[in-house]
Every structure is written in structure tokens, then in C-alpha cells.
Design an enzyme around this catalytic site. Sequence first.
Site, PDB file in Angstrom:
ATOM      1  N   ARG A  66      -7.914  -7.537   3.152  1.00  0.00           N
ATOM      2  CA  ARG A  66      -6.883  -6.950   2.637  1.00  0.00           C
ATOM      3  C   ARG A  66      -5.681  -7.140   3.314  1.00  0.00           C
ATOM      4  O   ARG A  66      -4.394  -7.471   2.608  1.00  0.00           O
ATOM      5  CB  ARG A  66      -7.015  -5.163   2.588  1.00  0.00           C
ATOM      6  CG  ARG A  66      -5.949  -4.515   1.632  1.00  0.00           C
ATOM      7  CD  ARG A  66      -6.468  -3.213   1.649  1.00  0.00           C
ATOM      8  NE  ARG A  66      -5.555  -2.540   0.676  1.00  0.00           N
ATOM      9  CZ  ARG A  66      -4.962  -1.442   1.437  1.00  0.00           C
ATOM     10  NH1 ARG A  66      -5.371  -0.606   2.569  1.00  0.00           N
ATOM     11  NH2 ARG A  66      -4.144  -0.372   0.252  1.00  0.00           N
ATOM     12  N   HIS A  70      -1.943  -8.714   1.637  1.00  0.00           N
ATOM     13  CA  HIS A  70      -1.034  -8.113   1.597  1.00  0.00           C
ATOM     14  C   HIS A  70       0.201  -8.776   2.326  1.00  0.00           C
ATOM     15  O   HIS A  70       1.277  -8.754   1.871  1.00  0.00           O
ATOM     16  CB  HIS A  70      -1.032  -6.586   2.190  1.00  0.00           C
ATOM     17  CG  HIS A  70      -1.774  -5.628   1.159  1.00  0.00           C
ATOM     18  ND1 HIS A  70      -1.287  -4.297   0.829  1.00  0.00           N
ATOM     19  CD2 HIS A  70      -3.059  -5.811   0.319  1.00  0.00           C
ATOM     20  CE1 HIS A  70      -2.147  -3.681   0.265  1.00  0.00           C
ATOM     21  NE2 HIS A  70      -2.904  -4.566  -0.372  1.00  0.00           N
ATOM     22  N   ASN A  95       0.992  -0.270   1.510  1.00  0.00           N
ATOM     23  CA  ASN A  95       0.551  -0.659   2.899  1.00  0.00           C
ATOM     24  C   ASN A  95       0.326   0.512   3.881  1.00  0.00           C
ATOM     25  O   ASN A  95      -0.273   0.177   4.876  1.00  0.00           O
ATOM     26  CB  ASN A  95       1.569  -1.721   3.405  1.00  0.00           C
ATOM     27  CG  ASN A  95       1.737  -3.087   2.799  1.00  0.00           C
ATOM     28  OD1 ASN A  95       0.803  -3.215   2.201  1.00  0.00           O
ATOM     29  ND2 ASN A  95       2.967  -3.728   3.117  1.00  0.00           N
ATOM     30  N   HIS A 191     -13.099  -7.544  -2.715  1.00  0.00           N
ATOM     31  CA  HIS A 191     -13.663  -6.132  -3.329  1.00  0.00           C
ATOM     32  C   HIS A 191     -15.326  -5.910  -3.046  1.00  0.00           C
ATOM     33  O   HIS A 191     -15.699  -4.680  -2.816  1.00  0.00           O
ATOM     34  CB  HIS A 191     -13.311  -5.786  -4.745  1.00  0.00           C
ATOM     35  CG  HIS A 191     -11.830  -5.587  -4.724  1.00  0.00           C
ATOM     36  ND1 HIS A 191     -11.298  -5.318  -5.937  1.00  0.00           N
ATOM     37  CD2 HIS A 191     -10.761  -5.761  -3.920  1.00  0.00           C
ATOM     38  CE1 HIS A 191      -9.975  -5.378  -5.794  1.00  0.00           C
ATOM     39  NE2 HIS A 191      -9.659  -5.501  -4.606  1.00  0.00           N
TER      40      HIS A 191
END
Length: 328
Positions: A66, A70, A95, A191
Site C-alpha cells: 500500500r 500511495h 494516508n 488486496h
Amino acid sequence: MKMSPKALALALMIIFVSFTGGECYGELQMGFYRGKCGFLDVETIVASVVKAKFFGDPTIAAALIRMQFHDCFVNGCDASILLDGSSSEKTAPPNLSVRGYDVIDAVKDQVEKFCPGVVSCADIISMATRDVVFLSGGGKYNVQTGRRDGFVSLASNVDLPSPTLSVAESIAAFARKGLTDTDMVYLLGGHTVGVTHCSIFQDRLYNFQNTGRPDPTMDPWLVKSLRLRCPQNSTGSNIVNLDQNPLSSFIVDNSFYRQILAHRGVLQIDQELALDPLTSSTVSTIARGFDFGTRFGEAMVKLGAVEVLTGTDGEIRKSCRAINSPKF
């Protein structure tokens, strides 16, 4: 025969790449750090720290996947997400739940001991993520290195694809980063080890699109199960696995795709991947296939090459949390 300095430099680069087995991908390169840390191998140093952290907390795999996503989606893969500050990217709402900074710090501390000022924080994110994917059962993909660290980190720059976007809107968001719809489907496969808070999808359980009913595309048994975890009047702070196969929630594999084909997607975008004609055939192919590890790695490599800083752009930070002090 005399060679010009430019020709000699090119020849030496060719010899280096041939000798080390390196490959060049744009301005990034396989084996970029070979020979730059004495007799030590930078990637081995990184892997040893990451391995110790992973066995202490396997959930760092999802955290680092992740984090890389990001970081790369805002200003490119320049480690801007790591910078501290009252208005840095860390402070943007999407975030606030990003974690794994301690892993990056630990790796940076170790490489700085052996070869200070050599290894970028941006490369550490890519290498560390690669290592946790492998430790979680995914394929061992090769990471090109040579990134440099950025100077700018602003919460106002954070514009990440929402989990409530349509598939077409998500494809457009990924296309703006040079990623295809197939890349998107594989990257969302991260995921497979991911989690989310109830607040992100609670509307699908109780009041989908203001209908007063759950999302009709969600398996009714999953609705019942998730309601136990996410009561209607709760704060939504509980955490739920995005891969609803309890035997595979911490393994990087294609189980996630089989779950969304069975209408057991937790996030709206995840479920839509299996339903939308733009992506449904890709999801079916992945769910039936045996090469997810390889293809996921290829997509992560493409993600890691988004808008990178190389050469003399950016810097090599001494601390991943702050830009270097200006030299006078």
C-alpha cells in the site's frame, strides 16, 4: 585505437551490464548498486532487515504494498510519502492509516552504516516491498533501482483513486500514470493480503446508494458475516480482510480474484472488477491461472517506474523522513 571519453564511458557501461547480468529499464537499471557498497550487496542488506521485520509482523506485506502504491501515485516513486511535516503527504486523509515507516527506517539505518549516502529511500520502498511479497508466497520479481528521492511532499497533492470509483474511472486514473487496465487489475490484486476499515464499505452492508438495503451484488452470507464485524451504529474502526478466504488472507495469490467472482468482494471497486465488462474477463483469467505471482510482479515493476527521479534529479536522503540540509 583511441576512444573518446564518451565512447569509453559507453563501452564501460556495456561491459558492466553484461558482466553483472543487469538490464536497463528506461533510466532505472537492474543491479544499479552492485559495486557501490564495497564488497557488500545492498539488496542482501535490505532483505535481511525486511525478513526480520516480516517474521515479527507478517502484516507489513500489505502495509508496504500500500505504501508503494500511495507513494508512486503522488509525484511518482520518489519517497515523498516518507517525509515528515505538518502538511506533508502523511497528513492527507487517505494516508493517515499508511504504516510500515519503521521498516523503511530500519533498512535505511542499516544501509547507511555500510555505505552512507548511496541508497535512496525510493529504492528502499521498492526493494522492501518486493521482499515482503516474496515472503508472503508471491513470486520473486526483480526490481530495477537507481531512483532518487524527491524534495516535495504536500498533502494537497494527494489524489488517490477512491474505492468507490467506477471501473472506467479507475482505468482512467491508472492510465494517467502510464498503467493499462490489465496493470490495474493485477495491482488491485495486492488486496489479496490487504485490509480495510469498516467505515470504508459500511454503506454496502446497510444503505447502498441510499436504498436502505445492502449492495445486491454482495453475497448475502458475506453481508451477514460482515455485519457482525461492522455493526450499523459503530464507529467503523474495525478491520476486515479484503480476501475473504480465511486460509489465504495473508498469502499473495489469486484467491482474491476467486472471491470477487463469487460476489465476495469487500470494497465496491474490487467487486466491480469482476462484474464490469471492461475487466471481468481479465479477472476470470487470473482466477483460473497459475501465473499470478509472475504477473503481479511485472505490474509492480511498472508501478515502481512511474515518474521516477534519476541521474542528478532529486537527492539521496540521509534520513528518509527529511530532505538533506542545504549546502552553503
